[in-house]
Design an enzyme around this catalytic site. Structure first.
Site, short mmCIF file in Angstrom:
data_model
loop_
_atom_site.label_atom_id
_atom_site.label_comp_id
_atom_site.label_asym_id
_atom_site.label_seq_id
_atom_site.Cartn_x
_atom_site.Cartn_y
_atom_site.Cartn_z
N GLU A 131 -10.21 -11.51 -7.46
CA GLU A 131 -8.85 -11.40 -6.94
C GLU A 131 -8.41 -12.65 -6.21
O GLU A 131 -7.31 -12.73 -5.69
CB GLU A 131 -8.70 -10.15 -6.07
N HIS B 97 0.80 -1.22 0.00
CA HIS B 97 0.00 0.00 0.00
C HIS B 97 0.83 1.27 0.00
O HIS B 97 0.40 2.30 -0.50
CB HIS B 97 -1.04 -0.05 1.11
N ASP C 138 -3.88 -8.86 -5.58
CA ASP C 138 -4.08 -10.07 -4.78
C ASP C 138 -4.09 -11.31 -5.66
O ASP C 138 -3.54 -12.34 -5.27
CB ASP C 138 -5.40 -9.96 -3.99
N CYS D 279 -8.59 -3.41 -11.75
CA CYS D 279 -8.21 -2.29 -10.89
C CYS D 279 -6.95 -2.59 -10.10
O CYS D 279 -6.53 -1.81 -9.26
CB CYS D 279 -9.36 -1.92 -9.96
C1 PEP Z 1 -6.13 -5.86 -5.85
O1 PEP Z 1 -6.03 -6.76 -5.03
O2 PEP Z 1 -5.69 -5.95 -7.03
C2 PEP Z 1 -6.78 -4.60 -5.50
C3 PEP Z 1 -7.04 -3.68 -6.40
O3 PEP Z 1 -7.11 -4.40 -4.20
P1 PEP Z 1 -6.09 -3.99 -3.03
O4 PEP Z 1 -4.80 -3.59 -3.68
O5 PEP Z 1 -6.74 -2.88 -2.29
O6 PEP Z 1 -5.98 -5.26 -2.26
MG MG Z 2 -7.19 -6.77 -3.20
#
Ligand code: PEP
Ligand code: MG
Length: 537
Positions: free
Chosen positions: A428, A186, A452, A499
């Site tokens: 995911e 993150h 993920d 995404c």
């Molecule tokens: C993902 O897992 O690709 C996603 C967009 O969600 P996050 O990065 O918030 O886990």
């Molecule tokens: Mg995710």
């Protein structure tokens, strides 16, 4: 020069601010020069006071005078001659270093306060501890105050949690460097949102620099140069200039429709974490919001955001985007995203544990507040609701039931909401991708969460730099799952977006266009480059 994983492109030259989380170890050292030690202590007091003064002023501006008053009491303690005198006496009488003298005095003070009958006074023990820690950090050069920083600051940290990044002064931080993490941790995602260069997974960068070092961050190559010479600085200033020129060039694409060589219109969308991030998405010509990570509304605070507060946040984004699609993902907490006010038991494998939709379905008291806020906000724009971490049909049906229930409640209360909101899921978890043909029948869209999906498919933790060589978006197994997911959606006449960070990965874009991906959602800073590549394919 130090090497790591390039997490956010660009070049920065600035000064190091170390964020050290390690416990400061206090050792007793016998000293000869008592006066010198006293001066060190007084300087640490002075620096602490200056920092607290700034924090107090910032807090007064941002959270109000009453909440900022705590810093005033800290400042008063720093100026208390009795406290300072006690530490100086310890240094003088025992011929010991300031750190140990301070720590002994703080312990005595804390014990004294802890024994008091008056609750208010007992609590002042916590203030002493806090202030003591700040002075100690100043004595040892370990100060890490993220809310109080100079211009052109490069944050160097073991890791940056989402709530750390929320505290940062966005006008002053020009880059991040971290010991751990990968491209999709993150802190990396946040750096792309802020459009500042970042290198993660540098292993030992925190022990290689000290506060105030000059540092070059190369977010293209994934390197950092500590205390560079004049020539190197000049070389990088030039690179920075060229990079910024290229970014200026890309701005020509802002208002151009994204159409592939085959004539297919696709959407280039933005990922956001806070409502205000929507501005950057629009500034980069975003067609949609493909992912609003709502968990950020829940972070860096002491309690859950209530229904009205969430409603305002969603309404803001929907209105700003006018009638453009806005995919809002329901709470994805757990894994590396924790809430201080919602203590969850420690888990052996938090990424495989109690998180996201699992937690929400188990805690309707939390989930329903968000769903009600979303439904109420739906009348202000083109809302689509998305559930994270779906592994089976059962979860989709249960989550949809919660929406149904909330609609009923709102209707009874005479509150407005839209009836025809699209409901989709993140794909995911590999099981969802493999089973996407069936799941597509029950939802309006898919959005592939590759961050993920890749870690689960390849069993390679997205946060762990030691296995980052395995974390490969172009692995054939990952590509097969993506292709299958897109095809499954299309078979049912549904759309499929992505995404995860792979949507903006320059190496992956042409493949994704070929697979027929309908929407590419990414950090605002990657959007224009992605658009250029999509149009070339
Ligand atoms: C993902 O897992 O690709 C996603 C967009 O969600 P996050 O990065 O918030 O886990
Ligand atoms: Mg995710």
């Amino acid at each position: 020069m130090k090497k790591g994983i390039a997490a956010s492109k660009g070049y920065s030259i600035g000064k190091v601010l170390l964020k050290k989380d390690k416990k400061i170890k206090i050792e007793e050292v016998k000293i000869d020069n008592v006066e010198k030690e006293k001066v060190r202590f007084k300087e640490a007091l002075k620096n602490s006071e200056e920092q607290l003064q700034k924090i107090k002023e910032k807090a007064e501006r941002e959270i109000g005078a009453d909440k900022a008053a705590v810093f005033e009491s800290h400042i008063m303690l720093l100026g208390d001659p009795e406290f300072a005198g006690a530490v100086e006496n310890e240094i003088e009488n025992n011929k010991i270093n300031a750190e140990k003298a301070l720590s002994d005095v703080v312990k005595i003070y804390m014990a004294t306060f802890a024994a008091m009958e008056d609750e208010y006074l007992r609590e002042r023990g916590a203030d002493i501890k806090d202030v003591g820690h700040r002075i100690l950090a100043n004595l040892t050069g370990n100060i890490s105050d993220l809310s109080n920083m100079e211009n052109n600051t490069v944050i160097v940290a073991h890791d940056l949690t989402p709530s750390d990044t929320a505290q940062l002064d966005k006008n002053k931080v020009i880059a991040f460097l971290t010991d751990i993490g990968g491209r999709t941790s993150h802190s990396a995602i946040m750096s792309r949102t802020l459009e500042i260069p970042a290198v993660v997974g540098m292993k030992d960068i925190t022990s290689s620099v000290k506060n105030g070092d000059t540092i070059i961050v190369d977010g293209v190559e994934g390197t950092a140069i500590i205390n560079p010479d004049e020539n190197t600085i000049r070389e990088y200033e030039k690179k920075k200039e060229e990079y910024e020129k290229e970014r200026e060039e890309l701005k020509k694409l802002i208002n151009v429709e994204t159409v592939t060589k085959d004539g297919k219109r696709v959407l280039v969308a933005g990922n956001i974490g806070k409502p205000e991030d929507v501005k950057q998405v629009l500034a980069n010509g975003g067609d949609a919001i493909g992912l609003f990570r709502t968990e950020f509304l829940y972070m860096d605070r002491d309690d859950m955001p209530g229904e009205d507060e969430q409603f305002e946040a969603y309404k803001y984004v929907l209105e700003k985007m006018e009638d453009k699609p806005v995919v809002i993902r329901t709470l994805d907490i757990g894994g590396d995203k924790k809430l201080s006010y919602l203590p969850l038991p420690e888990e052996m494998n938090p990424f495989l544990g109690y998180r996201a939709i699992r937690l929400c379905l188990d805690r309707p008291d939390i989930f329903k507040v968000q769903i009600r806020a979303l439904l109420r906000a739906s009348v202000y724009g083109n809302l689509k609701i998305m559930f994270p971490m779906i592994s089976s049909l059962e979860e989709i049906l249960q989550a949809k039931d919660v929406i149904k229930e909330c609609r009923k409640e709102l209707k009874k209360e005479g509150k407005k909401y839209k009836d025809d909101i699209e409901i989709g899921i993140m794909v995911e978890i590999p099981a969802a991708a493999v089973n996407s043909e069936e799941l597509a029948k029950y939802v309006d869209f898919f959005s592939i969460g590759t961050n993920d999906l890749i870690q689960y498919t390849l069993a390679a933790d997205r946060m762990n730099e030691k296995v980052s060589y395995l974390y490969n978006p172009l692995h054939p197994a990952v590509l097969k799952l993506i292709k299958l997911t897109i095809e499954s959606a299309h078979k049912e006449g549904k759309w499929c977006g992505m995404c995860g960070e792979m949507a903006g990965d320059e190496r992956a874009i042409s493949i994704l266009v070929e697979y027929g991906l309908d929407e590419f959602s990414m950090s605002a800073s990657s959007m224009l480059k992605a658009k250029q590549l999509i149009m070339e394919k």
